[in-house]
Design a protein around this motif. Structure first.
Motif, PDB file in Angstrom:
ATOM      1  N   LEU A 190       6.357   5.134   0.623  1.00 27.26           N
ATOM      2  CA  LEU A 190       5.910   5.600   1.930  1.00 27.26           C
ATOM      3  C   LEU A 190       5.305   6.994   1.803  1.00 27.26           C
ATOM      4  CD1 LEU A 190       9.042   4.655   4.074  1.00 27.26           C
ATOM      5  CD2 LEU A 190       6.823   3.493   4.113  1.00 27.26           C
ATOM      6  N   ALA A 191       4.288   7.238   2.607  1.00 23.45           N
ATOM      7  CA  ALA A 191       3.666   8.554   2.628  1.00 23.45           C
ATOM      8  C   ALA A 191       4.268   9.459   3.690  1.00 23.45           C
ATOM      9  CB  ALA A 191       2.157   8.419   2.874  1.00 23.45           C
ATOM     10  N   SER A 192       4.852   8.847   4.750  1.00 24.08           N
ATOM     11  CA  SER A 192       5.324   9.683   5.863  1.00 24.08           C
ATOM     12  C   SER A 192       6.364   8.967   6.702  1.00 24.08           C
ATOM     13  CB  SER A 192       4.144  10.080   6.759  1.00 24.08           C
ATOM     14  OG  SER A 192       3.605   8.930   7.396  1.00 24.08           O
ATOM     15  N   ILE A 193       7.167   9.791   7.353  1.00 24.14           N
ATOM     16  CA  ILE A 193       8.080   9.347   8.415  1.00 24.14           C
ATOM     17  C   ILE A 193       7.775  10.219   9.625  1.00 24.14           C
ATOM     18  CG2 ILE A 193      10.477   9.050   9.138  1.00 24.14           C
ATOM     19  CD1 ILE A 193      11.263   9.251   6.163  1.00 24.14           C
ATOM     20  N   TYR A 220      13.987   2.347   1.279  1.00 31.63           N
ATOM     21  CA  TYR A 220      12.541   2.309   1.025  1.00 31.63           C
ATOM     22  C   TYR A 220      12.196   3.222  -0.148  1.00 31.63           C
ATOM     23  CZ  TYR A 220      12.382   0.402   5.778  1.00 31.63           C
ATOM     24  OH  TYR A 220      12.583  -0.356   6.904  1.00 31.63           O
ATOM     25  N   GLN A 221      11.119   2.867  -0.843  1.00 33.18           N
ATOM     26  CA  GLN A 221      10.551   3.790  -1.816  1.00 33.18           C
ATOM     27  C   GLN A 221       9.759   4.850  -1.058  1.00 33.18           C
ATOM     28  OE1 GLN A 221       8.482   2.090  -5.258  1.00 33.18           O
ATOM     29  NE2 GLN A 221       9.316   0.078  -4.700  1.00 33.18           N
ATOM     30  N   THR A 222       9.816   6.075  -1.513  1.00 35.55           N
ATOM     31  CA  THR A 222       9.093   7.154  -0.846  1.00 35.55           C
ATOM     32  C   THR A 222       8.288   7.950  -1.871  1.00 35.55           C
ATOM     33  OG1 THR A 222      10.991   8.645  -1.074  1.00 35.55           O
ATOM     34  CG2 THR A 222      10.824   7.389   0.983  1.00 35.55           C
ATOM     35  N   SER A 265       0.820  -1.209   0.000  1.00 37.53           N
ATOM     36  CA  SER A 265       0.000   0.000   0.000  1.00 37.53           C
ATOM     37  C   SER A 265       0.851   1.255   0.000  1.00 37.53           C
ATOM     38  CB  SER A 265      -0.914   0.021   1.230  1.00 37.53           C
ATOM     39  OG  SER A 265      -1.574   1.257   1.351  1.00 37.53           O
ATOM     40  N   ALA A 266       0.439   2.215  -0.834  1.00 38.17           N
ATOM     41  CA  ALA A 266       1.129   3.499  -0.841  1.00 38.17           C
ATOM     42  C   ALA A 266       0.762   4.315   0.388  1.00 38.17           C
ATOM     43  CB  ALA A 266       0.784   4.268  -2.107  1.00 38.17           C
ATOM     44  N   SER A 281       6.685  11.316  -3.645  1.00 39.51           N
ATOM     45  CA  SER A 281       7.335  12.577  -4.042  1.00 39.51           C
ATOM     46  C   SER A 281       7.024  13.696  -3.055  1.00 39.51           C
ATOM     47  CB  SER A 281       6.892  12.977  -5.452  1.00 39.51           C
ATOM     48  OG  SER A 281       5.482  13.127  -5.491  1.00 39.51           O
ATOM     49  N   GLU A 282       5.967  13.536  -2.264  1.00 41.95           N
ATOM     50  CA  GLU A 282       5.589  14.554  -1.271  1.00 41.95           C
ATOM     51  C   GLU A 282       5.684  13.973   0.135  1.00 41.95           C
ATOM     52  OE1 GLU A 282       1.727  15.909  -2.415  1.00 41.95           O
ATOM     53  OE2 GLU A 282       2.498  17.130  -4.066  1.00 41.95           O
ATOM     54  N   LEU A 283       6.797  13.313   0.409  1.00 43.80           N
ATOM     55  CA  LEU A 283       6.997  12.650   1.691  1.00 43.80           C
ATOM     56  C   LEU A 283       6.970  13.655   2.838  1.00 43.80           C
ATOM     57  CD1 LEU A 283       7.780   9.923   3.117  1.00 43.80           C
ATOM     58  CD2 LEU A 283      10.153  10.691   2.911  1.00 43.80           C
ATOM     59  N   GLU A 284       6.139  13.399   3.827  1.00 45.73           N
ATOM     60  CA  GLU A 284       6.112  14.204   5.050  1.00 45.73           C
ATOM     61  C   GLU A 284       7.081  13.589   6.049  1.00 45.73           C
ATOM     62  OE1 GLU A 284       2.340  15.654   7.354  1.00 45.73           O
ATOM     63  OE2 GLU A 284       3.004  13.785   8.307  1.00 45.73           O
TER      64      GLU A 284
END
Length: 383
Positions: free
Chosen positions: A59-62, A88-90, A5-6, A92-95
């Motif tokens: 990933l959407a966030s860290i 990890y793949q992240t 899941s993205a 483009s708008e990673l928070e």
């Protein structure tokens, strides 16, 4: 098994703090030797590398939480963030969010954190009043909190949250309004306001039990809460979750993953993960965790629960109703195979009759009057 899941985030737990605050029941340890922070950084990087195979997709966030993550040097934070990018793949708008304690950062630290990749700060102010901070057992004072927030702005952060706590012993409506007004001086993009709730294991709970301090009554707590809603609405904040308010487009993406019942990976000593219907806990002994990670021994985890489809749906309802936008019937049915309006017809009808739930255009959400007593509503959906 991997997660594709993205809509997934990584939570990184930094369990160290200057000292344990009187109200805190999170897993945290007073730091006695700063050298341990370097060992812990290396351990987190080791775990990040090893756990990467469990996730595919961006990933959407860290989120770096604690404890007090701002005890780490900016260079240590940068190495942790870089490890995520390397393994990890992240999106483009990673928070990349990080909690910061006003007692542990200065302007240079904040500039360093921004250079390290942190693009969202959550500043644990809790109160601007010295007497309230003393009651909480915080290490900073009100003026120090204001100075830190000025530095946050100077460092170039254009996305930061201010944490505030209401319902403190001795707090009045006017003192709470003063806290809210002072927060507005810094034009934060996000505000979190939490009711003081005490676990019986905390020092403050023991003081309450001993009668040395007294909590506020429910009526005043409710008044403080609804005053907050009205005040922040007038200031242009969108109330998107029971305790959270944001300028348009600045909702916390990481926390939205929780409230939308998405999966997340927990990294670090005492961190919790939720993957493939399982909620599990990392090793809670920090010395053992560091030893295992640096020696490439298997990570010790404890399975907290394996959720049935019914439990997954109930969990998603409780979390989803925390969002003021509520739950969309069709989306819920597509995801869980359950028609929420049919499966929980009697519960929903009863809550509607009591004025706690609204149903509109195939959407179910809490009424404004139910926000403060939301737990009473949530209990109705638990088997």
């Amino acid at each position: 098994m991997t997660n594709s899941s993205a809509n997934m985030g990584i939570y990184i737990h930094i369990p160290f703090c200057l000292h344990k605050c009187d109200y805190c029941d999170f897993y945290s340890l007073p730091i006695t030797d700063p050298v341990i922070l370097e060992k812990y950084t290396r351990s987190v990087i080791s775990e990040l590398r090893r756990r990467a195979s469990s996730i595919s997709g961006p990933l959407a966030s860290i989120y770096l939480g604690g404890g007090t993550p701002s005890l780490l040097l900016p260079q240590q934070v940068e190495r942790i963030v870089n490890s995520v990018f390397e393994n990890y793949q992240t999106s483009s708008e990673l928070e990349i969010s990080m909690e910061a304690n006003p007692a542990t950062v200065n302007l240079e630290d904040l500039k360093g954190l921004k250079c390290a990749g942190v693009n969202r700060l959550s500043v644990g102010v809790q109160s601007f009043a010295d007497i309230e901070l003393k009651t909480l057992g915080r290490m900073h004072g009100g003026h120090e909190a204001e100075s830190t927030l000025r530095d946050v702005v100077k460092a170039g952060f254009n996305n930061f949250n201010i944490d505030l706590i209401y319902g403190l012993p001795g707090q009045t409506l006017s003192s709470w309004q003063e806290n809210l007004s002072l927060a507005m001086n810094f034009n934060p993009q996000h505000i979190s306001t939490y009711l003081l709730q005490l676990d019986e294991s905390t020092r403050m709970a023991r003081k309450v039990k001993a009668g040395t301090i007294n909590l506020l009554d429910d009526e005043l707590e409710s008044s403080l809460y609804y005053t907050t809603l009205d005040f922040l609405a007038e200031e242009g904040y969108y109330h998107y979750e029971i305790s959270n308010f944001a300028r348009t487009g600045y909702e916390c993406r990481h926390n939205l993953l929780y409230w939308q019942a998405q999966e997340y990976l927990g990294i670090g000593c005492g961190a919790v993960s939720y993957i493939n219907r399982k909620r599990f806990l990392n090793q809670k002994n920090v010395n053992h965790y560091i030893e295992d990670m640096l020696a490439d021994r298997p990570l010790q985890i404890e399975i907290l629960e394996t959720m049935t489809p019914r439990q997954l749906a109930a969990d998603a309802i409780i979390l989803g109703l925390r969002l003021t936008g509520g739950i969309k019937r069709e989306e819920f049915r597509d995801r869980f195979g359950i028609d929420i309006m049919e499966e929980y017809r009697d519960v929903i009808k009863d809550c509607q009759t009591k004025g706690f739930l609204e149903v509109e255009n195939d959407r179910i959400y809490l009424s404004k009057r139910a926000y403060f007593i939301s737990n009473q509503v949530f209990m109705q959906f638990m088997d």
